[in-house]
Design a protein around this motif. Sequence first.
Motif, PDB file in Angstrom:
ATOM      1  N   LEU A 154      61.299  69.084  58.967  1.00  0.00           N
ATOM      2  CA  LEU A 154      61.061  68.201  60.046  1.00  0.00           C
ATOM      3  C   LEU A 154      62.103  68.320  61.171  1.00  0.00           C
ATOM      4  O   LEU A 154      61.787  68.234  62.440  1.00  0.00           O
ATOM      5  N   ARG A 155      63.210  68.664  60.899  1.00  0.00           N
ATOM      6  CA  ARG A 155      64.363  68.630  61.673  1.00  0.00           C
ATOM      7  C   ARG A 155      63.969  69.945  62.698  1.00  0.00           C
ATOM      8  O   ARG A 155      64.013  69.841  63.963  1.00  0.00           O
ATOM      9  N   GLU A 166      66.137  61.458  65.382  1.00  0.00           N
ATOM     10  CA  GLU A 166      66.718  60.221  65.652  1.00  0.00           C
ATOM     11  C   GLU A 166      66.989  59.610  64.081  1.00  0.00           C
ATOM     12  O   GLU A 166      66.112  59.637  63.405  1.00  0.00           O
ATOM     13  N   GLY A 167      68.331  59.108  63.830  1.00  0.00           N
ATOM     14  CA  GLY A 167      68.482  58.445  62.741  1.00  0.00           C
ATOM     15  C   GLY A 167      69.111  59.551  61.436  1.00  0.00           C
ATOM     16  O   GLY A 167      69.667  60.503  61.958  1.00  0.00           O
ATOM     17  N   ALA A 172      64.267  57.675  54.466  1.00  0.00           N
ATOM     18  CA  ALA A 172      62.576  57.590  54.220  1.00  0.00           C
ATOM     19  C   ALA A 172      62.301  57.169  55.514  1.00  0.00           C
ATOM     20  O   ALA A 172      61.182  57.604  56.000  1.00  0.00           O
ATOM     21  N   LEU A 173      62.633  55.878  55.825  1.00  0.00           N
ATOM     22  CA  LEU A 173      62.037  55.202  57.210  1.00  0.00           C
ATOM     23  C   LEU A 173      62.298  56.128  58.217  1.00  0.00           C
ATOM     24  O   LEU A 173      61.621  56.199  59.300  1.00  0.00           O
ATOM     25  N   ASP A 174      63.692  56.430  58.473  1.00  0.00           N
ATOM     26  CA  ASP A 174      64.108  57.277  59.465  1.00  0.00           C
ATOM     27  C   ASP A 174      63.224  58.660  59.761  1.00  0.00           C
ATOM     28  O   ASP A 174      62.742  59.204  60.644  1.00  0.00           O
ATOM     29  N   LEU A 177      59.712  57.778  60.838  1.00  0.00           N
ATOM     30  CA  LEU A 177      59.585  57.344  62.362  1.00  0.00           C
ATOM     31  C   LEU A 177      59.874  58.804  63.181  1.00  0.00           C
ATOM     32  O   LEU A 177      59.110  58.900  64.029  1.00  0.00           O
ATOM     33  N   ASN A 178      60.317  59.696  62.604  1.00  0.00           N
ATOM     34  CA  ASN A 178      60.511  60.992  63.300  1.00  0.00           C
ATOM     35  C   ASN A 178      59.163  61.902  63.414  1.00  0.00           C
ATOM     36  O   ASN A 178      58.772  62.537  64.140  1.00  0.00           O
ATOM     37  N   VAL A 179      58.370  61.740  62.055  1.00  0.00           N
ATOM     38  CA  VAL A 179      57.275  62.369  62.048  1.00  0.00           C
ATOM     39  C   VAL A 179      56.188  61.688  62.887  1.00  0.00           C
ATOM     40  O   VAL A 179      55.265  62.248  63.478  1.00  0.00           O
TER      41      VAL A 179
END
Length: 210
Positions: A154-155, A166-167, A172-174, A177-179
């Motif tokens: 992901l990064r 971000e984050g 999990a939520l961060d 949100l990036n996805v």
Amino acid sequence: MQSTDRPTTSRILVVDLEATCTDESSSHEYANEIIEIGACWWSDSEAAPSLRFQTFVKPTRNPLLTSFCKELTGIRQEDVDTAPSFSGAASLLRKFVTAYQQPHSFWTSWGAWDQRQLALDCGFYGLADPIALPHVNGKRWFSKARGGIKDVGLRKACELAGMEFEGAHHRALDDALNVAKLLSLLISSASPPLLCSHLDNRGFGQPGPA
């Protein structure tokens, strides 16, 4: 899936899971268990997802988090000790999904692991899948959209897309949100405009079982 003459407008559910884990040297027959669920609903009508969900989950097979797990995720022992059981967390997730899903919604995650782990935990506890929607592999979707490049984390995907992560990674939520940010880029840059009904036959990923 929606008809081919209609652009993507339905909400897309983005989910990320974190699980108990140990370092590679001691991972033989170690049973991963979900300890955090993060989700958000992506919509092309919003700059950033406003419908968000997060909960910790109390593990039972490996109730004590390893040092490796705590360092990787930043999740504390007290976070999971006071968390709902998997059954309770799955019920909360199901309510979040059903409250906002639309007729042509599907869900995506960064890779196939999240879908597999959710199925494993549901099977262990004898529960129905809390996400009764088709699944699309977001990592494969990104790779295909970039011309068939090798699957990346992901990064790295954010870096390739020119986006700042971000984050906190492995929260999990961060991560979800990036996805979702990457999803916005994939859909907005598709030519012709991406249709939900074309996800499978364009090779972005075969929907999994509902």
